[in-house]
Design an enzyme around this catalytic site. Structure first.
Site, short mmCIF file in Angstrom:
data_model
loop_
_atom_site.label_atom_id
_atom_site.label_comp_id
_atom_site.label_asym_id
_atom_site.label_seq_id
_atom_site.Cartn_x
_atom_site.Cartn_y
_atom_site.Cartn_z
N SER A 252 -0.95 11.12 -11.74
CA SER A 252 -0.81 9.68 -11.91
C SER A 252 0.66 9.24 -11.91
O SER A 252 1.34 9.35 -10.90
CB SER A 252 -1.52 9.25 -13.20
OG SER A 252 -1.57 7.86 -13.33
N ASP B 109 -3.70 3.53 -9.56
CA ASP B 109 -4.64 2.88 -10.47
C ASP B 109 -3.93 1.98 -11.48
O ASP B 109 -4.56 1.35 -12.32
CB ASP B 109 -5.53 3.91 -11.19
CG ASP B 109 -4.75 4.88 -12.07
OD1 ASP B 109 -3.50 4.81 -12.09
OD2 ASP B 109 -5.41 5.71 -12.74
N ASP C 28 -0.94 7.33 -8.21
CA ASP C 28 -2.32 7.42 -7.73
C ASP C 28 -2.97 6.05 -7.59
O ASP C 28 -4.18 5.95 -7.37
CB ASP C 28 -3.16 8.35 -8.62
CG ASP C 28 -3.44 7.76 -9.99
OD1 ASP C 28 -2.66 6.90 -10.45
OD2 ASP C 28 -4.43 8.17 -10.63
N ASP D 248 1.37 2.81 -9.13
CA ASP D 248 1.90 4.11 -9.52
C ASP D 248 1.44 5.16 -8.53
O ASP D 248 0.83 4.85 -7.49
CB ASP D 248 1.51 4.45 -10.96
CG ASP D 248 0.02 4.70 -11.12
OD1 ASP D 248 -0.75 4.20 -10.29
OD2 ASP D 248 -0.38 5.40 -12.07
#
Length: 425
Positions: A82, A225, A223, A221
């Site tokens: 992430s 999300d 990933d 960010d």
């Protein structure tokens, strides 16, 4: 590899497949160099268990959740850390419904990791294939969450993808809806994800918006999300503010039963929703816990100030691109800019300090820390909040103080963080 094998065995043991068929699992990843290694290992473990595998390459976490559900698969796996630096990595699982795995399934996989690996016979090995149009499918899904009555023509938008999983997706979504797009953070090299760009480093977005005289900016960010946004004047808007904008928009046409935030959500958000007669509840920090509480209460909207925003009428999980489109739809609906869209919502000053600690450090067992916490709360005397909590991904203790007076908040946070630092040394 053992994790992939364990997950495969648990899926097979659950049954529910028609005779002659077996589970299929989709694997996506972000742009970290280690993703190649972990992808191959997971693929081998799943295949050895007799489970079919679909590879999609770099793809946002919410894209894997969507495709797992859309393709009627049994599970989805995302290889990503992430918002963390490139040298970290992690593995997330999604259920067939595009939601995080239930605890009981996670526990079963953890238990199965300790069991011996016994590869199925050569004829029963799981096959592996790649979906070449996964990117296009997800782009169309994102666009479908934006009202067909609106478009983004006339808007100049900076899109910062953090050199992450959305680098080849997010700019296309906004461009195909009509916006002029300036792309930032779209040259991943395996080592630069989240490095000075993206939702965790929004100064780069602000600089690009001002330099390009853009109407606004969107930062994701690694990933994709999480979401942060910047207006034409360079003002930054976090998850609390963007969630409020979306909820306000929904409330114009339908009843909003309630909103779920977290222990970190700004007190001003709670007060603003209360003034609008919209119930507000706090979950533990983490989008997983927000979703669980939303499902328990039958509500649709929630999020975290870090930028995880949930609109369950659009997606089963937090999605930075989809959330940005909901904010843009609200702007198209009422006109004006982000500042005007938020009305009277002014966030209270909040100071967050991350203190490095040893893994497993329990601050509640340190009387010096608990005494300092009680002293800080007494000094605020109802004018703010104090929160200490361990990071879920790093060896850090997060010290947060929030209140009406910025100077008092900063002083209190620094003193409390100093006490924690000394106690943890």
């Amino acid at each position: 590899m053992r994790l992939g094998y364990a997950a495969g065995r648990v899926l097979l043991d659950q049954g529910g497949m028609p005779p002659g068929e077996r589970p299929t699992v989709l694997i996506g990843k972000d742009t970290r160099l280690s993703g190649y290694m972990l992808e191959s290992a997971l693929e081998a473990g799943l295949s050895a268990a007799g489970v079919e595998v679909i590879l999609v390459g770099p793809l946002p976490t919410p894209a894997v959740a969507y495709l797992t559900r859309a393709l009627r698969l049994q599970a989805g796996i995302v290889i990503s850390a992430s918002h963390n630096p490139y040298y970290d990595n992690g593995i997330k699982f999604f259920s067939a419904q595009g939601t995080k795995l239930p605890d009981r399934v996670e526990y079963a996989i953890e238990a199965a990791i300790d069991q011996p690996m016994v590869c199925v016979s050569p004829a029963d090995l799981g096959r592996v294939r790649r979906i070449e149009d996964a990117r296009g499918r997800y782009i169309e899904f994102c666009k479908s969450t934006f009202p067909t009555a609106f478009d983004l023509r006339g808007l100049k938008i900076v899109v910062d993808c953090a050199h992450g999983a959305a680098y080849h997706i997010a700019p296309s979504v906004f461009h195909e809806l009509g916006a002029e797009v300036v792309s930032v953070g779209v040259q991943p090299n395996g080592l630069n994800i989240n490095d000075g760009v993206g939702a965790t480093a929004p100064a780069a977005l602000r600089e690009a918006v001002l330099a390009n005289q853009a109407d606004l900016g969107v930062a994701l960010d690694g990933d994709a999300d999480r979401l942060q946004m910047v207006d034409a004047d360079g003002n930054l808007y976090d998850g609390d503010q963007l969630l409020y904008a979306i909820v306000q928009s929904r409330a114009r046409t339908a009843q909003v039963k309630g909103v779920v935030g977290t222990l970190m959500s700004n007190l001003a958000l709670e007060h603003a929703l209360g003034n609008a007669n919209i119930p507000f509840a706090r979950a533990a920090v983490g989008d997983r816990y927000v979703i669980e509480m939303l499902n328990e209460k039958g509500w649709l909207y929630g999020g975290e100030n870090s930028g995880h925003i949930l609109a369950l009428d659009r997606h089963t999980t937090g999605d930075g691109i989809v959330a940005a489109l909901q904010v843009l739809a609200a702007l198209r609906e009422v006109g004006g800019d982000l500042r005007g869209l938020l009305g009277g919502l002014a966030l209270y000053p909040q100071r967050l300090i991350n203190v490095p600690v040893a893994r497993g450090f329990s601050w509640k067992e340190h009387p010096v820390i608990t005494a300092a916490l009680a002293k800080t709360e007494a000094e605020l005397n109802g004018r703010g909040r104090v929160l200490l909590r361990p990071s879920g991904t790093e060896p850090l203790l997060r010290v947060m103080v929030e209140g009406e007076d910025a100077e008092e908040v900063t002083r209190a946070a620094e003193e409390l963080a100093g006490t924690v630092r000394e106690a943890a040394a």
